[in-house]
Design a protein around this motif. Structure first.
Motif, PDB file in Angstrom:
ATOM      1  N   UNK A  76       0.888  -1.305  -0.212  1.00  0.00           N
ATOM      2  CA  UNK A  76      -0.027   0.084  -0.059  1.00  0.00           C
ATOM      3  C   UNK A  76       0.941   1.315  -0.074  1.00  0.00           C
ATOM      4  N   UNK A  77       0.177   2.358  -0.583  1.00  0.00           N
ATOM      5  CA  UNK A  77       0.969   3.693  -0.395  1.00  0.00           C
ATOM      6  C   UNK A  77      -0.058   4.403   0.022  1.00  0.00           C
ATOM      7  N   UNK A  78       0.424   5.511   1.014  1.00  0.00           N
ATOM      8  CA  UNK A  78      -0.424   6.466   1.349  1.00  0.00           C
ATOM      9  C   UNK A  78       0.441   7.706   2.000  1.00  0.00           C
ATOM     10  N   UNK A  79      -0.387   8.919   2.370  1.00  0.00           N
ATOM     11  CA  UNK A  79       0.161  10.148   2.825  1.00  0.00           C
ATOM     12  C   UNK A  79      -1.028  11.131   2.884  1.00  0.00           C
ATOM     13  N   UNK A  80      -0.192  12.316   3.362  1.00  0.00           N
ATOM     14  CA  UNK A  80      -1.238  13.405   3.833  1.00  0.00           C
ATOM     15  C   UNK A  80      -0.750  14.755   2.920  1.00  0.00           C
ATOM     16  N   UNK A  81      -1.618  15.561   2.523  1.00  0.00           N
ATOM     17  CA  UNK A  81      -1.402  16.966   1.902  1.00  0.00           C
ATOM     18  C   UNK A  81      -0.322  16.499   0.754  1.00  0.00           C
ATOM     19  N   UNK A  82       0.647  17.180   0.822  1.00  0.00           N
ATOM     20  CA  UNK A  82       1.776  16.884  -0.378  1.00  0.00           C
ATOM     21  C   UNK A  82       1.929  15.408  -0.599  1.00  0.00           C
ATOM     22  N   UNK A  83       1.974  14.695   0.418  1.00  0.00           N
ATOM     23  CA  UNK A  83       1.784  13.051   0.608  1.00  0.00           C
ATOM     24  C   UNK A  83       0.903  12.506  -0.020  1.00  0.00           C
ATOM     25  N   UNK A  84      -0.261  12.826   0.220  1.00  0.00           N
ATOM     26  CA  UNK A  84      -1.535  12.396  -0.276  1.00  0.00           C
ATOM     27  C   UNK A  84      -1.691  12.264  -2.101  1.00  0.00           C
ATOM     28  N   UNK A  85      -1.240  13.567  -2.423  1.00  0.00           N
ATOM     29  CA  UNK A  85      -0.725  13.585  -3.904  1.00  0.00           C
ATOM     30  C   UNK A  85       0.141  12.721  -4.323  1.00  0.00           C
ATOM     31  N   UNK A 110      -6.895  -0.727 -11.325  1.00  0.00           N
ATOM     32  CA  UNK A 110      -6.741   0.431 -10.755  1.00  0.00           C
ATOM     33  C   UNK A 110      -6.412   0.021  -9.290  1.00  0.00           C
ATOM     34  N   UNK A 111      -5.574   0.428  -8.398  1.00  0.00           N
ATOM     35  CA  UNK A 111      -5.718   0.265  -7.040  1.00  0.00           C
ATOM     36  C   UNK A 111      -6.704   0.706  -6.387  1.00  0.00           C
ATOM     37  N   UNK A 112      -7.299   0.035  -5.234  1.00  0.00           N
ATOM     38  CA  UNK A 112      -8.191   0.581  -4.170  1.00  0.00           C
ATOM     39  C   UNK A 112      -7.810   1.832  -3.754  1.00  0.00           C
ATOM     40  N   UNK A 113      -8.929   2.523  -3.724  1.00  0.00           N
ATOM     41  CA  UNK A 113      -8.645   4.132  -3.079  1.00  0.00           C
ATOM     42  C   UNK A 113      -9.474   4.497  -2.224  1.00  0.00           C
ATOM     43  N   UNK A 114      -8.668   5.173  -1.144  1.00  0.00           N
ATOM     44  CA  UNK A 114      -9.380   5.685   0.044  1.00  0.00           C
ATOM     45  C   UNK A 114      -9.148   6.957   0.098  1.00  0.00           C
ATOM     46  N   UNK A 115      -9.908   7.907   0.206  1.00  0.00           N
ATOM     47  CA  UNK A 115      -9.757   9.444   0.223  1.00  0.00           C
ATOM     48  C   UNK A 115     -10.523   9.986   1.414  1.00  0.00           C
ATOM     49  N   UNK A 116      -9.899  10.933   2.471  1.00  0.00           N
ATOM     50  CA  UNK A 116     -10.436  11.382   3.470  1.00  0.00           C
ATOM     51  C   UNK A 116     -10.008  12.922   3.657  1.00  0.00           C
ATOM     52  N   UNK A 117     -11.045  13.725   3.913  1.00  0.00           N
ATOM     53  CA  UNK A 117     -10.703  15.254   4.018  1.00  0.00           C
ATOM     54  C   UNK A 117     -11.575  15.918   4.861  1.00  0.00           C
ATOM     55  N   UNK A 118     -11.092  16.828   5.841  1.00  0.00           N
ATOM     56  CA  UNK A 118     -11.689  17.520   6.495  1.00  0.00           C
ATOM     57  C   UNK A 118     -12.888  18.825   5.905  1.00  0.00           C
ATOM     58  N   UNK A 119     -13.976  18.736   6.453  1.00  0.00           N
ATOM     59  CA  UNK A 119     -14.804  19.909   5.602  1.00  0.00           C
ATOM     60  C   UNK A 119     -14.451  21.362   6.075  1.00  0.00           C
ATOM     61  N   UNK A 120     -13.466  21.573   6.965  1.00  0.00           N
ATOM     62  CA  UNK A 120     -12.904  22.667   7.040  1.00  0.00           C
ATOM     63  C   UNK A 120     -11.660  22.830   6.395  1.00  0.00           C
ATOM     64  N   UNK A 167      -6.826  21.036   8.399  1.00  0.00           N
ATOM     65  CA  UNK A 167      -5.726  20.581   7.817  1.00  0.00           C
ATOM     66  C   UNK A 167      -4.505  20.310   8.775  1.00  0.00           C
ATOM     67  N   UNK A 168      -4.811  19.387   9.811  1.00  0.00           N
ATOM     68  CA  UNK A 168      -4.118  18.996  11.130  1.00  0.00           C
ATOM     69  C   UNK A 168      -3.688  17.903  11.463  1.00  0.00           C
ATOM     70  N   UNK A 169      -2.920  17.656  12.210  1.00  0.00           N
ATOM     71  CA  UNK A 169      -2.434  16.179  12.824  1.00  0.00           C
ATOM     72  C   UNK A 169      -3.578  15.442  13.544  1.00  0.00           C
ATOM     73  N   UNK A 170      -4.458  16.476  14.063  1.00  0.00           N
ATOM     74  CA  UNK A 170      -5.785  15.756  14.723  1.00  0.00           C
ATOM     75  C   UNK A 170      -6.610  15.164  13.910  1.00  0.00           C
ATOM     76  N   UNK A 171      -6.665  15.305  12.626  1.00  0.00           N
ATOM     77  CA  UNK A 171      -7.608  14.634  11.599  1.00  0.00           C
ATOM     78  C   UNK A 171      -6.563  13.602  11.128  1.00  0.00           C
ATOM     79  N   UNK A 172      -5.540  13.717  10.613  1.00  0.00           N
ATOM     80  CA  UNK A 172      -4.650  12.742  10.312  1.00  0.00           C
ATOM     81  C   UNK A 172      -4.447  11.653  11.205  1.00  0.00           C
ATOM     82  N   UNK A 173      -4.433  11.914  12.481  1.00  0.00           N
ATOM     83  CA  UNK A 173      -4.088  10.654  13.193  1.00  0.00           C
ATOM     84  C   UNK A 173      -5.436   9.966  13.472  1.00  0.00           C
ATOM     85  N   UNK A 174      -6.605  10.721  13.486  1.00  0.00           N
ATOM     86  CA  UNK A 174      -7.807   9.901  13.469  1.00  0.00           C
ATOM     87  C   UNK A 174      -8.073   9.041  12.305  1.00  0.00           C
ATOM     88  N   UNK A 175      -7.672   9.355  11.136  1.00  0.00           N
ATOM     89  CA  UNK A 175      -8.004   8.804   9.939  1.00  0.00           C
ATOM     90  C   UNK A 175      -6.911   7.930   9.303  1.00  0.00           C
TER      91      UNK A 175
END
Length: 263
Positions: free
Chosen positions: A120-129, A205-215, A245-253
């Motif tokens: 698997x490959x994953x990341x946040x923000x720049x790493x999400x791209x 196509x790999x399975x894709x999981x996307x999560x983003x905060x509403x704010x 766009x913060x670690x609280x959201x990324x730790x949860x998700x």
């Protein structure tokens, strides 16, 4: 659980690089709790955001405990501020480093599964791209992609100017990272193009999981990509939740993403 710093010479980047590895090789002996089975591990290559480094996930989230809980090895490289794409002029082949070389090198050192469905490959923000770009480009290697608050900024890069206050939103920075911006859309640095290319090649196509905060300031970018995937008939999981766009959201998700990965 082993937490290891590894340094090796990268031919893709032509210099020594360091990455962090979390390998759930052992666990405390506890009554009525079976120890982890030692076998080739499912592996998550986990990418940091802009201005980050290979320690970010370990310092700011529960990723070590989660690796142990879900019995998944986690490899965390440094991608500098590269968006994890190849930059030929400086021989900074970050895409090749993430999508091919790092996978090969870590499989030499650790008991990792060679199976696509376990990689698997994953990341946040720049790493999400970076996860989306490299997960799609190297789709024969990666079976699943996790993109949290992904910086899907291709359109902004193409329309950018030098007037932006933030240095990482200026046209000169985007040109440094992506090259000729007039050729960016429709290139292998464009996730939408890569999805269409896989379909043309009749690939999986790999399975894709996307999560983003509403704010999150990137939520509209993520919604646009969600709508693109839906229009292309690409199966995916898209989640929005209250958050920034913060670690609280990324730790949860990252935990929710790991649950999704191992199902």
């Amino acid at each position: 659980m082993a937490i290891i710093d590894v340094s090796y010479f990268s031919n893709a980047l032509m210099r020594n690089v360091v990455y962090k590895a979390v390998i759930p090789t052992d666990s405390p002996a506890m009554k009525n709790i079976a120890p982890h089975e030692v076998k080739p591990f499912k592996t998550l290559y986990l990418l940091h955001g802009i201005m980050g480094g290979h320690n970010d996930w370990l310092v700011n989230t529960r990723i070590a405990k989660l690796a142990q809980k879900y019995n998944v090895a986690v490899i965390m490289p440094s991608g500098d501020n590269s968006f994890y794409v190849d930059q030929q002029a400086g021989h900074n082949y970050y895409g090749e480093f993430i999508g091919r070389e790092l996978v090969e090198e870590t499989r030499k050192l650790f008991p990792l599964s060679f199976k696509r469905e376990d990689t698997f490959i994953g990341g946040l923000s720049m790493g999400g791209y970076g996860a989306l770009r490299n997960g799609l480009k190297y789709y024969n290697t990666f079976g699943a992609i996790v993109a949290l608050s992904a910086a899907l900024i291709i359109d902004q890069a193409v329309a950018s100017s030098e007037e932006a206050e933030w240095i990482f939103a200026r046209r000169s920075y985007y040109e440094y990272v992506f090259g000729d911006l007039s050729k960016l859309k429709g290139s292998d640095k464009d996730p939408e193009f890569l999805v269409k290319k896989i379909k043309e090649e009749k690939g999986v196509i790999p399975r894709i999981y996307i999560a983003c905060g509403t704010e999150d300031f990137l939520v509209e970018n993520n919604r646009k990509f969600r709508d693109f995937l839906a229009a292309e008939g690409v199966e995916h999981t898209y989640v929005e939740d209250r958050g920034f766009h913060d670690w609280k959201f990324w730790d949860k998700y990252i935990e929710k993403a790991l649950q999704w990965l191992v199902e």
